[in-house]
Design an enzyme around this catalytic site. Structure first.
Site, PDB file in Angstrom:
ATOM      1  N   SER A 152      70.355  10.012   1.528  1.00  0.00           N
ATOM      2  CA  SER A 152      71.449   9.474   0.709  1.00  0.00           C
ATOM      3  C   SER A 152      71.754   8.049   1.153  1.00  0.00           C
ATOM      4  O   SER A 152      72.030   7.822   2.330  1.00  0.00           O
ATOM      5  CB  SER A 152      72.715  10.313   0.886  1.00  0.00           C
ATOM      6  OG  SER A 152      72.460  11.623   0.511  1.00  0.00           O
TER       7      SER A 152
ATOM      8  N   ARG B  21      80.495  11.313   8.049  1.00  0.00           N
ATOM      9  CA  ARG B  21      79.383  10.389   8.346  1.00  0.00           C
ATOM     10  C   ARG B  21      79.866   9.210   9.205  1.00  0.00           C
ATOM     11  O   ARG B  21      79.468   8.060   8.987  1.00  0.00           O
ATOM     12  CB  ARG B  21      78.740   9.860   7.059  1.00  0.00           C
ATOM     13  CG  ARG B  21      78.128  10.923   6.189  1.00  0.00           C
ATOM     14  CD  ARG B  21      76.934  11.602   6.874  1.00  0.00           C
ATOM     15  NE  ARG B  21      76.438  12.650   6.022  1.00  0.00           N
ATOM     16  CZ  ARG B  21      76.910  13.900   6.051  1.00  0.00           C
ATOM     17  NH1 ARG B  21      77.836  14.254   6.918  1.00  0.00           N
ATOM     18  NH2 ARG B  21      76.416  14.803   5.240  1.00  0.00           N
TER      19      ARG B  21
ATOM     20  N   GLU C 284      75.356   4.443   3.602  1.00  0.00           N
ATOM     21  CA  GLU C 284      75.350   5.363   4.741  1.00  0.00           C
ATOM     22  C   GLU C 284      74.442   4.833   5.866  1.00  0.00           C
ATOM     23  O   GLU C 284      74.834   4.865   7.036  1.00  0.00           O
ATOM     24  CB  GLU C 284      74.876   6.746   4.262  1.00  0.00           C
ATOM     25  CG  GLU C 284      74.973   7.810   5.314  1.00  0.00           C
ATOM     26  CD  GLU C 284      74.483   9.167   4.812  1.00  0.00           C
ATOM     27  OE1 GLU C 284      75.043   9.693   3.844  1.00  0.00           O
ATOM     28  OE2 GLU C 284      73.523   9.680   5.418  1.00  0.00           O
TER      29      GLU C 284
END
Ligand SMILES: Cc1cc2nc3c(=O)[nH]c(=O)nc-3n(C[C@H](O)[C@H](O)[C@H](O)COP(=O)(O)OP(=O)(O)OC[C@H]3O[C@@H](n4cnc5c(N)ncnc54)[C@H](O)[C@@H]3O)c2cc1C
Length: 352
Positions: free
Chosen positions: A252, A176, A348
């Site tokens: 998320s 990520r 995130e």
């Protein structure tokens, strides 16, 4: 701005709205405003769009708003990327390079590749957002990530105007993560992205619930085709993930922490049911959802800000939560995970 073939129409000028509401433009549904919203629908008019943003340039580049938490109004200009276009740009045997403009919605683009019988993106079906944002956090799902499929991208530096092609190694993809999240990275506007796909199917049905989903559809995983895998992934995601059209969220909210293997092993000894996955290089990844759930946050709600009752990783806006309230909740969760397990968990989405 992009190497995609230009269409025959005269370039469409960017649209400009002052004091623009952003609520419908971020999947959390946060009620923030932009001093100015400039929407670029035609890549050829990027210079005009940048001019319209004013001398300081855009304060924020906006794609689909699905990886963003807005905690305040944006004083400057928001440049919303809505440029379209997709094409096959190179073919050699079974190997095909496809290019898409930054404003192409991701999932319809994946479906288009499959309709062309070009394979490789099927496991990434139904991820929200636009093509241009896909390299920023190296999107990934069901065992495949951007780094596996991206060949290169074309980016424009907002301050210098430099136009540069980055190949995959220059993007420094990580979990990520990419070069575009660090230092000068957010100054690059991603204009278009090239993907290396194949006419030869190389299905990856072995991750998560894909095999079980195929089985319920009477499909043997060993013979599943890429479109069948895409359908299975969509079905699982529709069943499991909250739809932002119904309840505000950004998927998320926390990344799974990557720890030195020794620290992860010590944690597993203390908590034998804690999921720990190898992460290469003497490191291990632990499930942030497990940590959050074991701190008692799953299903927590304070006003309109909460943690999804089925997904400890997903923060939700039940209606009119402010971005600052969701951020405060995220910080409480981070603090309690640090106190209980000695582990730092990082958001995130980009927090503005
Ligand atoms: C329900 C749900 C499920 C999700 N599932 C997944 C998943 O499985 N895997 C996964 O990886 N992610 C997932 N996400 C997160 C999100 O969909 C991805 O990160 C997506 O790539 C974000 O795209 P976007 O266009 O919405 O970006 P935005 O939210 O608009 O922007 C994200 C960041 O990228 C920057 N940016 C956007 N476009 C450009 C551009 N053209 N040039 C330069 N910078 C740009 C923005 O400034 C911002 O910093 C999910 C989100 C939701 C809501």
């Amino acid at each position: 701005m992009t190497a995609l073939p230009a269409n025959d129409f005269p370039p469409a000028p960017p649209s400009i709205i002052d004091d623009a509401p952003l609520r419908a433009l971020n999947t959390f549904g946060i009620d923030a405003r932009a001093h100015r919203l400039v929407t670029l629908t035609d890549a050829r008019t990027l210079p005009a769009a940048l001019d319209a943003c004013g001398p300081d340039g855009p304060a924020l580049i906006l794609g689909g708003g699905s990886n963003l938490l807005l905690t305040r109004d944006i004083d400057g200009a928001v440049l919303r990327i809505a440029s379209r276009g997709r094409a096959i740009v190179e073919q050699a045997g079974d190997d095909v390079i496809v290019e898409a403009a930054a404003g192409e919605p991701w999932h319809p683009f994946v479906q288009w590749t499959l309709a062309q019988r070009l394979f490789g993106l099927e496991n990434l079906s139904l991820i929200p957002g636009l093509v241009g944002a896909s390299p920023i956090q190296n999107i990934g799902a069901y065992g495949v990530e951007m780094a596996d499929r991206m060949r290169s991208l074309l980016a424009i530096h907002l301050r210098t105007g430099e136009s540069r092609r980055f190949d995959a190694s220059e993007c420094r993809f990580g979990y990520r993560d990419s070069v575009f999240k660090h230092g000068d990275g957010p100054q690059w506007l991603i204009a278009s992205v090239r993907f290396g796909l194949s006419r030869r199917a190389d299905p990856r049905p072995g991750y998560g619930d894909i095999g079980a989903e195929l089985q319920t559809r009477g499909i043997d995983a060993s013979t599943a085709t890429p479109p069948q895998i895409a359908e299975a992934v969509c079905a699982i995601r529709r069943r499991k993930l909250p739809d932002p059209a119904l309840i505000g969220n950004a998927g998320s909210f926390f990344k799974n922490p990557v720890l030195p293997r020794r620290q992860a092993e010590a944690l597993r000894q203390a908590h034998p049911d804690m999921p720990v996955y190898p992460a290469g290089d003497g490191h291990a990844k632990i499930a942030a959802a497990w940590l959050i759930e074991h701190c008692g946050w799953k299903g927590f709600r304070d006003g309109d800000a909460g943690v999804h009752p089925q997904h400890a990783l997903v923060l939700v806006n039940y209606g009119h939560a402010r971005g600052a309230e969701l951020l405060a909740l995220a910080r409480r969760i981070q603090d309690s995970v640090r106190q209980r397990f000695g582990v730092a968990i990082e958001p995130e989405p980009r927090v503005i």
